[in-house]
Design a protein around this motif. Structure first.
Motif, mmCIF file in Angstrom:
data_model
loop_
_atom_site.group_PDB
_atom_site.id
_atom_site.type_symbol
_atom_site.label_atom_id
_atom_site.label_comp_id
_atom_site.label_asym_id
_atom_site.label_seq_id
_atom_site.Cartn_x
_atom_site.Cartn_y
_atom_site.Cartn_z
ATOM 1 N N ILE A 1 -7.475 4.809 8.725
ATOM 2 C CA ILE A 1 -6.264 4.007 8.540
ATOM 3 C C ILE A 1 -5.337 4.511 7.440
ATOM 4 O O ILE A 1 -4.221 4.009 7.296
ATOM 5 N N GLN A 2 -5.755 5.505 6.669
ATOM 6 C CA GLN A 2 -4.966 5.943 5.527
ATOM 7 C C GLN A 2 -3.550 6.356 5.952
ATOM 8 O O GLN A 2 -3.369 7.199 6.832
ATOM 9 N N CYS B 1 -8.539 -6.442 4.044
ATOM 10 C CA CYS B 1 -7.949 -5.111 4.128
ATOM 11 C C CYS B 1 -7.676 -4.569 2.728
ATOM 12 O O CYS B 1 -7.331 -5.320 1.809
ATOM 13 N N GLY B 2 -7.823 -3.254 2.582
ATOM 14 C CA GLY B 2 -7.475 -2.598 1.330
ATOM 15 C C GLY B 2 -5.970 -2.610 1.104
ATOM 16 O O GLY B 2 -5.203 -3.129 1.924
ATOM 17 N N PRO B 3 -5.497 -2.044 -0.018
ATOM 18 C CA PRO B 3 -4.073 -2.108 -0.390
ATOM 19 C C PRO B 3 -3.150 -1.527 0.683
ATOM 20 O O PRO B 3 -3.309 -0.367 1.081
ATOM 21 N N VAL B 4 -2.195 -2.338 1.122
ATOM 22 C CA VAL B 4 -1.211 -1.927 2.128
ATOM 23 C C VAL B 4 0.035 -1.429 1.390
ATOM 24 O O VAL B 4 0.639 -2.177 0.622
ATOM 25 N N ALA B 5 0.417 -0.186 1.637
ATOM 26 C CA ALA B 5 1.478 0.440 0.850
ATOM 27 C C ALA B 5 2.814 -0.281 0.964
ATOM 28 O O ALA B 5 3.577 -0.353 -0.010
ATOM 29 N N THR B 6 3.118 -0.841 2.124
ATOM 30 C CA THR B 6 4.413 -1.530 2.291
ATOM 31 C C THR B 6 4.196 -2.989 2.697
ATOM 32 O O THR B 6 3.921 -3.816 1.850
ATOM 33 N N SER B 7 4.297 -3.289 3.972
ATOM 34 C CA SER B 7 4.356 -4.692 4.394
ATOM 35 C C SER B 7 3.190 -5.112 5.278
ATOM 36 O O SER B 7 2.629 -4.309 6.020
ATOM 37 N N VAL B 8 2.874 -6.403 5.187
ATOM 38 C CA VAL B 8 1.941 -7.047 6.113
ATOM 39 C C VAL B 8 2.738 -8.062 6.927
ATOM 40 O O VAL B 8 3.440 -8.904 6.351
ATOM 41 N N ALA C 1 -3.599 5.182 -4.296
ATOM 42 C CA ALA C 1 -2.967 5.822 -3.140
ATOM 43 C C ALA C 1 -1.801 4.999 -2.599
ATOM 44 O O ALA C 1 -0.801 5.541 -2.128
ATOM 45 N N SER C 2 -1.917 3.684 -2.684
ATOM 46 C CA SER C 2 -0.869 2.801 -2.135
ATOM 47 C C SER C 2 0.385 2.771 -3.000
ATOM 48 O O SER C 2 1.474 2.463 -2.512
ATOM 49 N N GLY C 3 0.240 3.053 -4.298
ATOM 50 C CA GLY C 3 1.383 2.968 -5.203
ATOM 51 C C GLY C 3 1.697 1.560 -5.667
ATOM 52 O O GLY C 3 2.697 1.336 -6.349
ATOM 53 N N LEU C 4 0.856 0.582 -5.332
ATOM 54 C CA LEU C 4 1.094 -0.802 -5.748
ATOM 55 C C LEU C 4 0.760 -0.974 -7.234
ATOM 56 O O LEU C 4 -0.133 -0.319 -7.764
ATOM 57 N N THR D 1 -14.310 1.803 -3.164
ATOM 58 C CA THR D 1 -13.167 2.713 -3.347
ATOM 59 C C THR D 1 -11.848 1.963 -3.530
ATOM 60 O O THR D 1 -10.775 2.537 -3.325
ATOM 61 N N LEU D 2 -11.923 0.693 -3.934
ATOM 62 C CA LEU D 2 -10.698 -0.099 -4.065
ATOM 63 C C LEU D 2 -9.736 0.510 -5.090
ATOM 64 O O LEU D 2 -8.516 0.549 -4.867
ATOM 65 N N ASP D 3 -10.253 0.980 -6.230
ATOM 66 C CA ASP D 3 -9.385 1.556 -7.260
ATOM 67 C C ASP D 3 -8.620 2.767 -6.729
ATOM 68 O O ASP D 3 -7.413 2.904 -6.954
ATOM 69 N N GLN D 4 -9.322 3.647 -6.014
ATOM 70 C CA GLN D 4 -8.653 4.826 -5.455
ATOM 71 C C GLN D 4 -7.603 4.428 -4.425
ATOM 72 O O GLN D 4 -6.514 5.026 -4.362
ATOM 73 N N ASP D 5 -7.907 3.396 -3.631
ATOM 74 C CA ASP D 5 -6.953 2.962 -2.607
ATOM 75 C C ASP D 5 -5.720 2.304 -3.231
ATOM 76 O O ASP D 5 -4.609 2.450 -2.717
#
Length: 341
Positions: A195-196, A231-238, A299-302, A292-296
């Motif tokens: 899903i990345q 779900c892990g961090p979503v970079a933009t919108s849900v 990666a998301s930029g949040l 791996t939440l910290d890495q995600d």
């Protein structure tokens, strides 16, 4: 000194005292008028600045939106390397445009925010459809592994594919490739490599537990009933639509929810959560964790330090100063803290 002189001096004293009081009142009145004039001047200046910022936002937003649309239009008939480059540029511009909107909500009206959010959602849909048409993914479909499925001959056929990686459901084409679709009573997972930086769609799920490890670009939840989706961090919108009796948890930049009832949301959102046509939706801060939440998050930029989980805009409730009856905060003692054994 005779009585006449004494009375004369006394009158003079009262005249001077009265004049001093009148002068003092005049000065205070003049000071109050000056302060009031200054306040009106400041208010007018503030209103003018707000209008200027709003006009600047609209000009910039519309120009950037047109630039993204031009990139998507240019993908038609282009070679694959050109398409890939233009889609990457369009995706980056979309992220920047969403951030520009998030940073501008402080001076925009609710109407302006709603129009911009709608425009962004349409643009995101256009981006996803262009990507699927120009760069189709490998076709695949998931089937529910229930007892009925184990019987083999009794198992219904998988959804048909309608070209360009688009899945058909009940004969109708769905605009996005479904990652999980038409499944009941299942425990479903996806790893980071699945899903990345991708758009993820979950649709027509009933009584499922879903775990999405990683950082997708966007997350779409449609027709969800009695599910628990983390779900892990979503970079933009849900985007959530037609969800009921469920529990959701995710970090994201923005959340937009429609037609949802009796659902709990454990949220980390750096912009704001928006609901529309919803009833009995409740919120609490995001509390799910995995290795791996910290890495995600990175990666998301949040921004992990910025969480507006309790700042919810209800587009069906515009009464200023009165809380919307359509959403609530989950009391601390009722919040879920243990997710997986």
């Amino acid at each position: 000194m005779d009585a006449t002189e004494e009375i004369s001096q006394e009158n003079a004293f009262y005249d001077r005292n009265g004049a001093a009081k009148i002068h003092d009142r005049i000065q205070k009145r003049q000071q109050a008028l000056a302060e009031d004039a200054e306040r009106r001047k400041d208010a007018k200046k503030s209103h003018s600045v707000r209008e200027e910022k709003s006009e600047y936002f609209l000009r910039t937003f519309n120009a950037e939106r047109a630039a993204i649309q031009e990139l998507l239009t240019g993908c038609s008939g282009a070679d694959r390397p050109v398409v890939t480059q233009q889609l990457e540029e369009a995706t980056a511009k979309m992220t920047q445009l969403q951030k520009f909107l998030n940073d501008s909500v402080i001076f925009l009206s609710q109407y302006e925010i709603r129009v911009a959010q709608t425009a962004l959602q349409k643009l995101q849909t256009s981006l996803s459809e262009t990507r699927e048409e120009a760069l189709p993914k490998k076709k695949f479909a998931f089937r529910s592994r229930t007892k009925a499925a184990e019987k083999g001959s009794d198992c219904p056929p998988p959804p048909e594919t309608a070209g360009s990686g688009v899945t058909k459901m009940d004969g109708a084409a769905v605009s996005k490739q479904a990652d999980f679709s038409n499944i009941s009573n299942e425990y479903l997972t996806k790893k980071s490599e699945d899903i990345q930086n991708r758009d993820v769609l979950l649709t027509h799920l009933t009584n499922c537990k879903v775990r999405l490890y990683g950082s997708p670009s966007t997350l779409h939840l449609k027709h969800i009933n009695a599910c628990e989706i983390l779900c892990g961090p979503v970079a933009t919108s849900v985007f959530v639509d037609h969800c009921s009796n469920s529990i959701l948890a995710f970090p994201c930049q923005q959340m937009r929810t429609h037609n949802t009832t009796d659902t709990q949301v454990y949220l980390h959102v750096t912009s704001r959560a928006i609901i529309e046509d919803c009833l009995r939706v409740s919120f609490a801060p995001f509390s799910w964790s995995y290795s791996t939440l910290d890495q995600d998050f990175s990666a998301s930029g949040l921004d992990r330090d910025r969480n507006n989980w309790s700042q919810v805009d209800d587009f069906n409730w515009l009464a200023a100063g009165t809380p919307s009856p359509n959403w609530t905060v989950i009391p601390e003692e009722d919040r879920k803290t243990t997710w997986d054994p």
